[in-house]
Design an enzyme around this catalytic site. Structure first.
Site, PDB file in Angstrom:
ATOM      1  N   ASP A 138     -11.266   2.870  -7.319  1.00  0.00           N
ATOM      2  CA  ASP A 138     -12.492   2.062  -7.329  1.00  0.00           C
ATOM      3  C   ASP A 138     -13.699   2.809  -7.897  1.00  0.00           C
ATOM      4  OD1 ASP A 138     -11.181  -0.124  -6.378  1.00  0.00           O
ATOM      5  OD2 ASP A 138     -11.767   0.149  -4.292  1.00  0.00           O
ATOM      6  N   THR A 152      -5.681   4.863  -3.000  1.00  0.00           N
ATOM      7  CA  THR A 152      -4.438   4.109  -2.784  1.00  0.00           C
ATOM      8  C   THR A 152      -3.202   4.979  -2.934  1.00  0.00           C
ATOM      9  OG1 THR A 152      -5.423   2.036  -3.502  1.00  0.00           O
ATOM     10  CG2 THR A 152      -3.055   2.205  -3.736  1.00  0.00           C
TER      11      THR A 152
HETATM   12  N1  ASP Z   1      -9.907   1.229  -2.583  1.00  0.00           N
HETATM   13  C1  ASP Z   1      -9.046   2.183  -3.235  1.00  0.00           C
HETATM   14  C2  ASP Z   1      -9.883   3.413  -3.566  1.00  0.00           C
HETATM   15  O1  ASP Z   1     -10.610   3.397  -4.503  1.00  0.00           O
HETATM   16  C3  ASP Z   1      -8.469   1.601  -4.467  1.00  0.00           C
HETATM   17  C4  ASP Z   1      -7.507   2.472  -5.218  1.00  0.00           C
HETATM   18  O2  ASP Z   1      -7.353   3.651  -4.999  1.00  0.00           O
HETATM   19  O3  ASP Z   1      -6.846   1.925  -6.139  1.00  0.00           O
HETATM   20  O4  ASP Z   1      -9.832   4.383  -2.842  1.00  0.00           O
END
Ligand code: ASP
Length: 343
Positions: A91, A14
């Site tokens: 994640d 993210t």
């Molecule tokens: N889906 C994202 C990831 O893990 C979530 C994040 O970075 O907070 O890459």
């Protein structure tokens, strides 16, 4: 001005995403956004060199091969930098941090893994604070391990878990004290930090796609689920048990299936669905059966650390018997060899 030089590895997550019609996806000009943020601060931060992965990923797509790539990229650059920051999705950040701690044993420099809940450049983003503090921590001589920094908490990487999808306090380490708390001052918890090793002991085997499966016990679960898993010929199965390491014992078929899987060389490990505490097989009759069937209690390791450690031990070419012993042997501070019991 700090003389330290930090390598910043941007793998995705993210922190480097932007909104698209389909939802958040990795942004194309992360390096420019980063330099707009950090240039005005040069002189107050360590110097950094960005190593950007060709295809930044959402960490939900990460595989053990990605852990291996990051581990090897750090090892290849180890002598040229004073510390490392790995920008990663939240994640599966705890899995990657755990795996890095097993590959990069005996660290004599900091490796700080971080990310954010809101992308860099968006209003109210936590990205800048996490990144800037991680850069400062990566220049700190007292840290000699893989740590995860997120929202004022520095945690041991292989003790951390994602605990919130909503709050900036997205990570915690419920079975180990925080390594530092960062407010106006940086409060290091010196006794919790790993001491600086006398010599690095990197282990960077081919991770491949190890067959480590996981099964969460739920009330009334059919044994056919376990049988179907065993047909996939796993190297190991991690059972997410109830409480201190309990599973239903009214059906003798479960224990028979486990005993024969164990005899055929599948490594069977019990962890707890509870967030805090550890596994003591045999505390209850419902856990004793597992122990007799050959299941190993994982003490106070996180699920993420167990998963990464099993991959690591198999990748090192160990036999199932040696993996069973090695799992309970401390590699990088991921396990307390004795966990408290009631007096
Ligand atoms: N889906 C994202 C990831 O893990 C979530 C994040 O970075 O907070 O890459």
């Amino acid at each position: 001005m700090s003389e330290k030089h930090v390598c910043l590895l941007y793998t995705g997550g993210t922190i480097g995403m932007e909104k698209t019609a389909q939802g958040y996806a990795p942004m194309r000009d992360f390096d420019n956004v980063l330099s707009r943020l950090l240039s005005p601060l040069s002189g107050t931060l360590p110097r950094y060199t960005l190593h950007q992965y060709r295809v930044p990923i959402d960490s939900s797509n990460a595989t053990p091969a990605d852990w291996q790539k990051i581990g090897r990229d750090i090892a290849d650059r180890y002598s040229r930098f004073d510390g490392f920051v790995v920008l990663h999705g939240t994640d599966t950040m705890a899995y990657t941090a755990s795996a890095l701690s097993f590959m990069l044993q005996g660290l004599r420099k900091p490796v700080i893994v971080t990310g954010s809940q809101i992308p860099l450049g968006e209003a109210r983003s936590d990205a800048a604070q996490n990144l800037i503090t991680a850069l400062q921590l990566a220049a700190c001589d007292k840290i000699n391990e893989v740590a995860l920094y997120f929202n004022q908490r520095l945690l041991r990487g292989n003790r951390s878990s994602k605990v919130s999808t909503q709050h900036f306090n997205a990570f915690d380490s419920s079975n180990y004290p925080w390594l530092a708390e960062i407010g106006i001052r940086v409060e290091m918890n010196r006794s919790a930090l790993l001491p600086r090793a006398t010599q690095e002991k990197f282990e960077l085997p081919e991770y491949g796609c190890g067959r480590v499966l996981a099964l969460k016990f739920v009330p009334g679960m059919s044994m056919q689920v376990l049988q179907a898993m065993l047909e996939l010929k796993p190297e190991a199965i991690i059972f997410e048990c109830y409480g201190a390491g309990n599973a239903p014992d009214h059906d003798p078929a479960l224990l028979q299936i486990l005993a024969s899987a164990n005899a055929s060389g599948v490594v069977l490990v019990a962890c707890s669905q509870a967030i805090q505490g550890g596994v003591t097989l045999g505390a209850y009759v419902t856990g004793s059966g597992l122990e007799q069937a050959g299941v190993i209690g994982s003490l106070d390791m996180t699920f993420e650390a167990i998963f990464a450690k099993l991959h690591h031990l198999f990748a090192m070419g160990l036999s199932p018997g040696s993996v069973r012993t090695g799992l309970l042997h401390n590699l990088s501070g991921e396990i307390s060899t004795s966990i408290g019991s009631a007096c």
